[in-house]
Design an enzyme around this catalytic site. Structure first.
Site, short mmCIF file in Angstrom:
data_model
loop_
_atom_site.label_atom_id
_atom_site.label_comp_id
_atom_site.label_asym_id
_atom_site.label_seq_id
_atom_site.Cartn_x
_atom_site.Cartn_y
_atom_site.Cartn_z
N GLY A 143 -62.23 -21.89 -36.89
CA GLY A 143 -62.04 -20.59 -37.56
C GLY A 143 -63.20 -20.16 -38.44
O GLY A 143 -63.00 -19.39 -39.39
N ASP A 188 -56.27 -16.31 -35.43
CA ASP A 188 -57.21 -16.95 -36.36
C ASP A 188 -57.26 -16.21 -37.69
O ASP A 188 -57.13 -16.80 -38.77
CB ASP A 188 -58.64 -16.97 -35.77
CG ASP A 188 -58.81 -18.03 -34.70
OD1 ASP A 188 -57.78 -18.53 -34.19
OD2 ASP A 188 -59.96 -18.36 -34.38
#
Ligand code: PMV
Length: 321
Positions: free
Chosen positions: A107, A152
């Site tokens: 991420g 995400d």
């Protein structure tokens, strides 16, 4: 004036990746062992609009004006300005530091956007709500990933475990029984956009097969969800291993990722799978406390570069607004 800071965690997808792009549910967890931090310093005496950005992780030390409109940092700052109806910003220096490896499915891009947007809005005296930060982060994720599902940016904005499905209300997860998750970096990076594209192309060639596999992934994801909320994921780790086999069938695993999964299982992990886009990145394993050392050794024997061992509990992650 003191610097204004904001920190965002990394993340890992526990299950449901790829199928989530096609509207199926997926589960994501924040990973607080890695983070991105943005600091904004006022530069009194400098001309309004003079913004200097330093991001050593990507070798950046430059004025904002030198970055293109589609640069993710430029775009983030533009979106914050638009949200606050500002034409110009006071002079400042923005420093972005990160411990999240790039291209490893943890991420990194969403964490940069979330921490930058939050820090800048706070610096401007108008902290933005999570919903707005999440919307900004989604827009910027589109530059990185083309057609992101939004998982995400959402898990990193909220800093808490979530069940995510496109177009549905995000459900925070109340995990009944904490567990140990090991995240092993294969040492190979891969571009999520390419992996997602590959799945799209293969699905176009055989849609019934792929839609069936996505259905199967959805079933496994809901079983994992049930185990997390009402049972013990350590006892139900085989659902994660099943998810790995389904990801292999959609063509996003590699021989190394398969080897890491089977080595972790042979060493006593309750369940293991690749995580994220695949083609490289990470393998995760759910592991009982007395098996951590053996699973760690198994990952290292496969050539894992780095292993994060983290405890996942009910409400984890600090939402830093
Ligand atoms: O590579 P990662 O961890 O950013 O995972 C992307 C997850 C996918 O489902 C493959 C894509 C998406 O946008 O959800």
């Amino acid at each position: 004036m003191p610097a204004i800071y904001s920190t965002a965690p990394g993340k890992i997808i526990l299950c449901g990746e790829h199928a989530v792009v096609y509207g199926k549910p997926a589960i994501a967890l924040p990973v607080n062992q890695v983070w991105t931090k943005t600091a904004v310093f006022a530069k009194p005496g400098s001309v309004d609009g003079e913004i200097h950005i330093i991001a050593p992780g990507v070798g950046l030390d430059t004025n904002l004006s030198s970055l293109s409109r589609q640069n993710p940092l430029q775009r983030t700052i533009t979106l914050v300005k638009e949200e606050l109806h500002l034409n110009n910003l006071p002079a400042c220096e923005i420093r972005i530091t990160t411990s999240i490896p790039i291209g490893a499915g943890l991420g990194s891009s969403a964490a940069v956007t979330v921490s930058l947007a939050r820090a800048l809005a706070k610096f401007l005296g108008h902290p933005l709500p999570n919903e707005t930060i999440n919307r900004i982060a989604y827009e910027v994720e589109r530059i990185h990933h083309g057609t992101p599902s939004g998982i995400d940016n959402t898990v990193i904005t909220l800093g808490a475990p979530i069940l995510f499905q496109k177009g549905a209300q995000v459900e925070p997860l109340e995990i009944l029984k904490g567990f140990t998750l090991m995240i092993a970096d294969s040492g190979f990076t891969s571009a999520t956009v390419e992996m997602v594209d590959g799945v799209r192309i293969r699905r176009e060639q055989n849609q019934p097969k792929y839609d069936h596999l996505f259905e199967e992934i959805a079933k496994v994801t809901l079983q994992v969800y049930d185990a997390l909320c009402h049972g013990d994921i350590l006892q139900s780790g085989s659902f994660l291993s099943e998810n790995h086999l389904l990801l292999r069938e959609i063509g996003v695993s590699t021989p190394l990722l398969d080897e890491m999964v089977s080595s972790a299982l042979s060493a006593g992990a309750s369940g293991a799978k690749l995580s994220g886009g695949g083609g490289g990145g990470n393998v995760l394993a759910v592991v009982a406390a007395d098996k951590i050392d053996r699973v760690s050794a198994a990952f290292l024997a496969c050539g894992a570069r780095n292993i994060i061992t983290t405890t996942i509990q009910g409400k984890i992650g600090a939402v830093d607004e």
